[in-house]
Scaffold this motif. Structure first.
Motif, PDB file in Angstrom:
ATOM      1  N   ALA A 144       7.277   3.956  14.441  1.00 60.70           N
ATOM      2  CA  ALA A 144       7.858   3.847  15.780  1.00 60.70           C
ATOM      3  C   ALA A 144       9.173   3.092  15.711  1.00 60.70           C
ATOM      4  O   ALA A 144       9.382   2.270  14.814  1.00 60.70           O
ATOM      5  N   VAL A 145      10.039   3.387  16.659  1.00 62.67           N
ATOM      6  CA  VAL A 145      11.301   2.664  16.799  1.00 62.67           C
ATOM      7  C   VAL A 145      11.408   2.268  18.261  1.00 62.67           C
ATOM      8  O   VAL A 145      11.320   3.118  19.150  1.00 62.67           O
ATOM      9  N   ASP A 146      11.574   0.960  18.502  1.00 61.17           N
ATOM     10  CA  ASP A 146      11.674   0.455  19.872  1.00 61.17           C
ATOM     11  C   ASP A 146      12.794  -0.569  19.918  1.00 61.17           C
ATOM     12  O   ASP A 146      12.607  -1.728  19.551  1.00 61.17           O
ATOM     13  N   GLY A 147      13.987  -0.150  20.304  1.00 63.14           N
ATOM     14  CA  GLY A 147      15.147  -1.040  20.324  1.00 63.14           C
ATOM     15  C   GLY A 147      15.492  -1.484  18.911  1.00 63.14           C
ATOM     16  O   GLY A 147      15.724  -0.650  18.039  1.00 63.14           O
ATOM     17  N   ASP A 148      15.487  -2.801  18.670  1.00 61.84           N
ATOM     18  CA  ASP A 148      15.795  -3.350  17.346  1.00 61.84           C
ATOM     19  C   ASP A 148      14.581  -3.441  16.434  1.00 61.84           C
ATOM     20  O   ASP A 148      14.691  -3.895  15.305  1.00 61.84           O
ATOM     21  N   THR A 149      13.428  -3.037  16.928  1.00 64.78           N
ATOM     22  CA  THR A 149      12.191  -3.160  16.163  1.00 64.78           C
ATOM     23  C   THR A 149      11.756  -1.810  15.610  1.00 64.78           C
ATOM     24  O   THR A 149      11.716  -0.817  16.322  1.00 64.78           O
ATOM     25  N   VAL A 150      11.443  -1.813  14.317  1.00 61.14           N
ATOM     26  CA  VAL A 150      10.940  -0.614  13.649  1.00 61.14           C
ATOM     27  C   VAL A 150       9.543  -0.920  13.141  1.00 61.14           C
ATOM     28  O   VAL A 150       9.334  -1.919  12.461  1.00 61.14           O
ATOM     29  N   LYS A 151       8.577  -0.097  13.481  1.00 64.99           N
ATOM     30  CA  LYS A 151       7.210  -0.267  12.979  1.00 64.99           C
ATOM     31  C   LYS A 151       7.050   0.684  11.800  1.00 64.99           C
ATOM     32  O   LYS A 151       7.314   1.884  11.928  1.00 64.99           O
ATOM     33  N   ILE A 152       6.649   0.134  10.650  1.00 64.96           N
ATOM     34  CA  ILE A 152       6.472   0.952   9.455  1.00 64.96           C
ATOM     35  C   ILE A 152       5.032   0.856   8.968  1.00 64.96           C
ATOM     36  O   ILE A 152       4.347  -0.137   9.191  1.00 64.96           O
ATOM     37  N   GLY A 153       4.605   1.900   8.300  1.00 66.32           N
ATOM     38  CA  GLY A 153       3.304   1.918   7.646  1.00 66.32           C
ATOM     39  C   GLY A 153       3.532   2.047   6.152  1.00 66.32           C
ATOM     40  O   GLY A 153       4.438   2.752   5.716  1.00 66.32           O
ATOM     41  N   ILE A 154       2.734   1.344   5.375  1.00 61.27           N
ATOM     42  CA  ILE A 154       2.876   1.360   3.924  1.00 61.27           C
ATOM     43  C   ILE A 154       1.546   1.757   3.305  1.00 61.27           C
ATOM     44  O   ILE A 154       0.525   1.107   3.532  1.00 61.27           O
ATOM     45  N   SER A 155       1.568   2.818   2.514  1.00 62.51           N
ATOM     46  CA  SER A 155       0.389   3.235   1.747  1.00 62.51           C
ATOM     47  C   SER A 155       0.674   2.928   0.287  1.00 62.51           C
ATOM     48  O   SER A 155       1.671   3.395  -0.260  1.00 62.51           O
ATOM     49  N   ALA A 156      -0.187   2.120  -0.314  1.00 60.61           N
ATOM     50  CA  ALA A 156       0.008   1.716  -1.708  1.00 60.61           C
ATOM     51  C   ALA A 156      -1.352   1.467  -2.343  1.00 60.61           C
ATOM     52  O   ALA A 156      -2.340   1.227  -1.637  1.00 60.61           O
ATOM     53  N   PRO A 157      -1.405   1.492  -3.688  1.00 61.49           N
ATOM     54  CA  PRO A 157      -2.669   1.167  -4.364  1.00 61.49           C
ATOM     55  C   PRO A 157      -3.116  -0.254  -4.014  1.00 61.49           C
ATOM     56  O   PRO A 157      -2.293  -1.124  -3.704  1.00 61.49           O
ATOM     57  N   LYS A 158      -4.416  -0.489  -4.081  1.00 59.67           N
ATOM     58  CA  LYS A 158      -4.967  -1.796  -3.713  1.00 59.67           C
ATOM     59  C   LYS A 158      -4.432  -2.938  -4.578  1.00 59.67           C
ATOM     60  O   LYS A 158      -4.354  -4.074  -4.121  1.00 59.67           O
ATOM     61  N   HIS A 159      -4.031  -2.652  -5.815  1.00 60.93           N
ATOM     62  CA  HIS A 159      -3.557  -3.723  -6.697  1.00 60.93           C
ATOM     63  C   HIS A 159      -2.114  -4.144  -6.399  1.00 60.93           C
ATOM     64  O   HIS A 159      -1.636  -5.121  -6.957  1.00 60.93           O
ATOM     65  N   VAL A 160      -1.441  -3.450  -5.496  1.00 58.13           N
ATOM     66  CA  VAL A 160      -0.065  -3.784  -5.139  1.00 58.13           C
ATOM     67  C   VAL A 160      -0.090  -4.729  -3.941  1.00 58.13           C
ATOM     68  O   VAL A 160      -0.599  -4.380  -2.867  1.00 58.13           O
ATOM     69  N   ASP A 161       0.442  -5.942  -4.124  1.00 53.65           N
ATOM     70  CA  ASP A 161       0.526  -6.905  -3.030  1.00 53.65           C
ATOM     71  C   ASP A 161       1.705  -6.551  -2.140  1.00 53.65           C
ATOM     72  O   ASP A 161       2.796  -6.256  -2.626  1.00 53.65           O
ATOM     73  N   ILE A 162       1.497  -6.595  -0.828  1.00 50.87           N
ATOM     74  CA  ILE A 162       2.551  -6.307   0.138  1.00 50.87           C
ATOM     75  C   ILE A 162       2.607  -7.470   1.125  1.00 50.87           C
ATOM     76  O   ILE A 162       1.595  -7.822   1.736  1.00 50.87           O
TER      77      ILE A 162
END
Length: 78
Positions: free
Chosen positions: A24-42
Motif C-alpha cells: 500500500a501507498v498512503d501519502g509518505d508511507t509505504v507498506k511493504i511485505g517481505i517473504s524470506a527464509p526463516k533463517h534470514v533476520d529482518i
C-alpha cells in the motif's frame, strides 16, 4: 544503492529467496511485505541499530575485563 520504482502490488526479488512487495501507498508511507527464509533476520533499521549498540555496550566491559586478566597473567612489568 539500487533505486527502483514499484507500484502497489509489484515486487522485487533478491537472490531467488527474498521477495519484497509493495502492499500500500498512503501519502509518505509505504507498506511493504517481505517473504524470506526463516533463517534470514529482518529488522527495521532503527531496531537493528539499537541491537548493534546494545551489543557494543555489552562487549565493552568484557573486553576491559579480558585486558585486565591478560595483564595479571603477564605479571608485573620490569
Amino acid at each position: 544503492m539500487l533505486v527502483l520504482s514499484r507500484k502497489k502490488g509489484e515486487s522485487i526479488v533478491i537472490e531467488d529467496q527474498i521477495e519484497i512487495t509493495v502492499l500500500a501507498v498512503d501519502g509518505d508511507t509505504v507498506k511493504i511485505g517481505i517473504s524470506a527464509p526463516k533463517h534470514v533476520d529482518i529488522f527495521r533499521k532503527e531496531v537493528y541499530l539499537s541491537i548493534q549498540e546494545a551489543n557494543r555496550e555489552s562487549a565493552a566491559p568484557a573486553q576491559s575485563d579480558l585486558n585486565a586478566l591478560i595483564n595479571r597473567l603477564r605479571g608485573p612489568k620490569k
